[in-house]
Design an enzyme around this catalytic site. Structure first.
Site, PDB file in Angstrom:
ATOM      1  N   CYS A   4       0.861  -1.179   0.000  1.00 17.46           N
ATOM      2  CA  CYS A   4       0.000   0.000   0.000  1.00 17.46           C
ATOM      3  C   CYS A   4       0.900   1.233   0.000  1.00 17.46           C
ATOM      4  O   CYS A   4       1.738   1.400   0.893  1.00 17.46           O
ATOM      5  CB  CYS A   4      -0.931   0.023   1.210  1.00 17.46           C
ATOM      6  SG  CYS A   4      -1.784   1.606   1.400  1.00 17.46           S
ATOM      7  N   ASP A  30       0.093  16.535  -1.775  1.00 18.21           N
ATOM      8  CA  ASP A  30      -0.194  15.687  -2.932  1.00 18.21           C
ATOM      9  C   ASP A  30       0.891  15.919  -3.979  1.00 18.21           C
ATOM     10  O   ASP A  30       1.296  17.045  -4.250  1.00 18.21           O
ATOM     11  CB  ASP A  30      -1.580  16.027  -3.499  1.00 18.21           C
ATOM     12  CG  ASP A  30      -2.080  14.949  -4.447  1.00 18.21           C
ATOM     13  OD1 ASP A  30      -3.060  14.267  -4.104  1.00 18.21           O
ATOM     14  OD2 ASP A  30      -1.485  14.783  -5.541  1.00 18.21           O
ATOM     15  N   GLY A  93     -13.162   7.837  -8.574  1.00 22.02           N
ATOM     16  CA  GLY A  93     -11.806   8.323  -8.821  1.00 22.02           C
ATOM     17  C   GLY A  93     -10.794   7.945  -7.767  1.00 22.02           C
ATOM     18  O   GLY A  93      -9.683   8.485  -7.757  1.00 22.02           O
ATOM     19  N   HIS A 100      -8.287   8.401   2.378  1.00 19.62           N
ATOM     20  CA  HIS A 100      -7.642   9.717   2.477  1.00 19.62           C
ATOM     21  C   HIS A 100      -8.632  10.804   2.126  1.00 19.62           C
ATOM     22  O   HIS A 100      -9.529  10.608   1.316  1.00 19.62           O
ATOM     23  CB  HIS A 100      -6.414   9.808   1.559  1.00 19.62           C
ATOM     24  CG  HIS A 100      -6.698   9.450   0.123  1.00 19.62           C
ATOM     25  ND1 HIS A 100      -6.739   8.145  -0.317  1.00 19.62           N
ATOM     26  CD2 HIS A 100      -6.961  10.209  -0.960  1.00 19.62           C
ATOM     27  CE1 HIS A 100      -7.013   8.117  -1.607  1.00 19.62           C
ATOM     28  NE2 HIS A 100      -7.163   9.354  -2.028  1.00 19.62           N
ATOM     29  N   HIS A 102      -8.724  14.640   0.526  1.00 19.63           N
ATOM     30  CA  HIS A 102      -8.008  15.715  -0.160  1.00 19.63           C
ATOM     31  C   HIS A 102      -8.417  17.015   0.523  1.00 19.63           C
ATOM     32  O   HIS A 102      -9.619  17.287   0.667  1.00 19.63           O
ATOM     33  CB  HIS A 102      -8.415  15.794  -1.632  1.00 19.63           C
ATOM     34  CG  HIS A 102      -8.092  14.567  -2.428  1.00 19.63           C
ATOM     35  ND1 HIS A 102      -7.000  14.495  -3.272  1.00 19.63           N
ATOM     36  CD2 HIS A 102      -8.705  13.353  -2.516  1.00 19.63           C
ATOM     37  CE1 HIS A 102      -6.972  13.304  -3.855  1.00 19.63           C
ATOM     38  NE2 HIS A 102      -7.986  12.582  -3.408  1.00 19.63           N
TER      39      HIS A 102
END
Ligand code: AMP
Ligand code: ZN
Length: 114
Positions: A4, A30, A93, A100, A102
């Site tokens: 992972c 990111d 997506g 997580h 964003h």
């Protein structure tokens, strides 16, 4: 979990631009930002998707959200507005199967999202 990507970032096996870390939560930039501020806020514990959350993960995921909100205030972009997004499942997506959020800010964020 083995193989992972985000677990490897948690274990520092893969480098990341870490913005905040505590015992349970990790926040990093990111690698492919879509806004001037684009952070990923994750629990260190491996949970694949939102639908894989157990009742026992409730406090942990609350801490993830609280961390995001506190950072938004401390980093000075809360006032201008920000978005906390979870893509759940491939159809939405989600590419990395470690839950997580964003954290997006720094430009106008239109609604509805694509
Ligand atoms: P999602 O499509 O919701 O699963 O989001 C995964 C995010 O992880 C994408 O925005 C990617 O740009 C980001 N990402 C992939 N690999 C890395 C990495 N090594 N470090 C930081 N962000 C990454
Ligand atoms: Zn993981």
């Amino acid at each position: 979990m083995q193989d992972c990507l985000f677990c490897k970032i948690v274990k520092k096996e893969i480098p990341a631009d870490i913005v905040y870390e505590n015992e349970r939560v990790l926040v990093f930039k990111d690698i492919n930002p879509i806004a001037p501020v684009h952070l990923l806020v994750i629990p260190k514990k491996h949970i694949s998707t939102l639908t894989d959350m157990d009742k026992e993960d409730t406090l942990l995921m609350g801490q993830v959200q609280l961390t995001a909100a506190r950072l938004a205030v401390e980093m000075g972009f809360a006032e201008g507005g920000f978005r906390l997004v979870n893509n759940c499942g491939r159809g939405a997506g989600q590419l990395v199967m470690h839950i997580h959020y964003h954290l997006l800010a720094g430009r106008p964020l239109s609604w509805p999202p694509g």
